[in-house]
Design an enzyme around this catalytic site. Structure first.
Site, PDB file in Angstrom:
ATOM      1  N   HIS A  92       0.831  -1.171  -0.072  1.00  0.00           N
ATOM      2  CA  HIS A  92       0.045   0.017   0.223  1.00  0.00           C
ATOM      3  C   HIS A  92       0.920   1.160  -0.017  1.00  0.00           C
ATOM      4  O   HIS A  92       2.107   1.218   0.828  1.00  0.00           O
ATOM      5  CB  HIS A  92      -0.936  -0.034   1.155  1.00  0.00           C
ATOM      6  CG  HIS A  92      -2.217   1.129   1.066  1.00  0.00           C
ATOM      7  ND1 HIS A  92      -2.005   2.481   1.346  1.00  0.00           N
ATOM      8  CD2 HIS A  92      -3.524   0.715   1.018  1.00  0.00           C
ATOM      9  CE1 HIS A  92      -2.936   2.947   1.322  1.00  0.00           C
ATOM     10  NE2 HIS A  92      -4.002   2.074   1.013  1.00  0.00           N
ATOM     11  N   GLU A 164      -4.137   2.183  -7.029  1.00  0.00           N
ATOM     12  CA  GLU A 164      -4.628   3.089  -6.157  1.00  0.00           C
ATOM     13  C   GLU A 164      -3.717   4.267  -6.600  1.00  0.00           C
ATOM     14  O   GLU A 164      -2.381   4.438  -5.965  1.00  0.00           O
ATOM     15  CB  GLU A 164      -4.461   2.679  -4.732  1.00  0.00           C
ATOM     16  CG  GLU A 164      -5.311   1.598  -4.235  1.00  0.00           C
ATOM     17  CD  GLU A 164      -5.500   1.600  -2.871  1.00  0.00           C
ATOM     18  OE1 GLU A 164      -6.602   1.710  -2.365  1.00  0.00           O
ATOM     19  OE2 GLU A 164      -4.605   1.588  -1.921  1.00  0.00           O
TER      20      GLU A 164
HETATM   21  P1  13P Z   1      -9.931   6.396   0.413  1.00  0.00           P
HETATM   22  O1  13P Z   1     -10.999   5.538  -0.338  1.00  0.00           O
HETATM   23  O2  13P Z   1     -10.035   6.892   1.629  1.00  0.00           O
HETATM   24  O3  13P Z   1      -9.568   7.237  -0.786  1.00  0.00           O
HETATM   25  O4  13P Z   1      -8.377   5.256   0.610  1.00  0.00           O
HETATM   26  C1  13P Z   1      -8.294   4.477  -0.448  1.00  0.00           C
HETATM   27  C2  13P Z   1      -7.430   3.441  -0.043  1.00  0.00           C
HETATM   28  O5  13P Z   1      -6.295   3.865   0.256  1.00  0.00           O
HETATM   29  C3  13P Z   1      -7.817   2.207   0.330  1.00  0.00           C
HETATM   30  O6  13P Z   1      -6.776   1.352   0.339  1.00  0.00           O
END
Ligand code: 13P
Length: 246
Positions: A92, A164
């Protein structure tokens, strides 16, 4: 048919009592969506309680590549497995950036997960500068290549990818459907290069400011097989609302 994955990443939020309330609420709403696999990635201290309730797939937000040893504050795959945790998030951006996890360390976690046949979500995604200078695809290829090198086709069932974009995480600024489609199509092509035809079976999740207003359009993009949800997952109704468009 492959199930759509809707995964909550609570990050460092919710106490044990709040987690129990969330689960009670989740169960009482009873989404009854057979084509959706709901998952919950929680902080280590909550995992035992959550697994015991047996309500949904429970995953860890982090893991150490070693099986045991002098790693104060860390948790190992054998420990996670011993309490029934079903998968883990690896790479992450908050771990990569805030906790300075290197590509090598992330690779060690991937290899440890493969050695233990422990399912994992490998996260990737570019920062705003990389997006603005137009090198996001090669950046993502590098992250994937580094994480996946040496994996064999028998590891494919363990693997999920999450895209992401860092600039979309917790900012309210979601990627457009064109941006999501471009990157997810690209990731699929990289997976096919790595694993041949079996690369088609690897789920690719999108994460970054997904909410009830944008979920339907993002989840309808080609090669989007699910979502990894931060802020909108902290409330069970908000989280389940995201599934209503599926
Ligand atoms: P948000 O949905 O708060 O933008 O976070 C996304 C995330 O990092 C999920 O791992």
């Amino acid at each position: 048919m492959r199930k759509f994955i809707l995964a909550a990443n609570w990050k460092m939020n919710l106490t044990a009592a709040e987690a129990q309330d969330w689960l009670n609420h989740f169960t009482s709403i009873n989404p009854n969506k057979n084509h959706v696999e709901f998952r919950l990635y929680a902080t280590s201290v909550l995992l035992s309680d959550l697994v015991r309730t047996n309500v949904l797939h429970i995953g860890s937000q982090n893991v150490h590549p070693s099986d045991s040893g002098a790693y104060t504050g860390e948790v190992s795959i054998p420990q996670l497995k011993s309490i029934g945790v079903q998968s883990v998030l690896i790479g992450h951006s908050e771990r990569r950036n805030d906790f300075h996890e290197s590509a090598n360390f992330i690779k060690e976690k991937v290899d440890a997960s493969c050695n233990h046949s422990f399912p994992f979500i490998l996260c990737c995604g570019e920062d705003l500068k990389t997006r603005e200078n137009g090198t996001h695809l090669s950046f993502i290829r590098t992250q994937l290549t580094s994480g996946l090198s040496g994996l064999e086709n028998n590891h494919v069932p363990l693997l999920t990818i999450a895209y992401e974009p860092i600039w979309a995480i917790g900012t309210g600024q979601t990627a457009t459907t064109a941006e999501v489609t471009e990157v997810h199509t690209f990731i699929r092509a990289v997976l096919l290069e790595f694993f041949g035809e079996s690369g088609t079976s690897i789920p690719i999740l999108y994460g970054g400011s997904v909410n009830s207003s944008n979920a339907a359009s993002i989840f309808a993009c080609p090669q989007v097989n699910g979502g990894l949800i931060g802020g909108a997952s902290l409330n069970a109704s908000n989280f389940l609302e995201l599934a209503s468009s599926l």
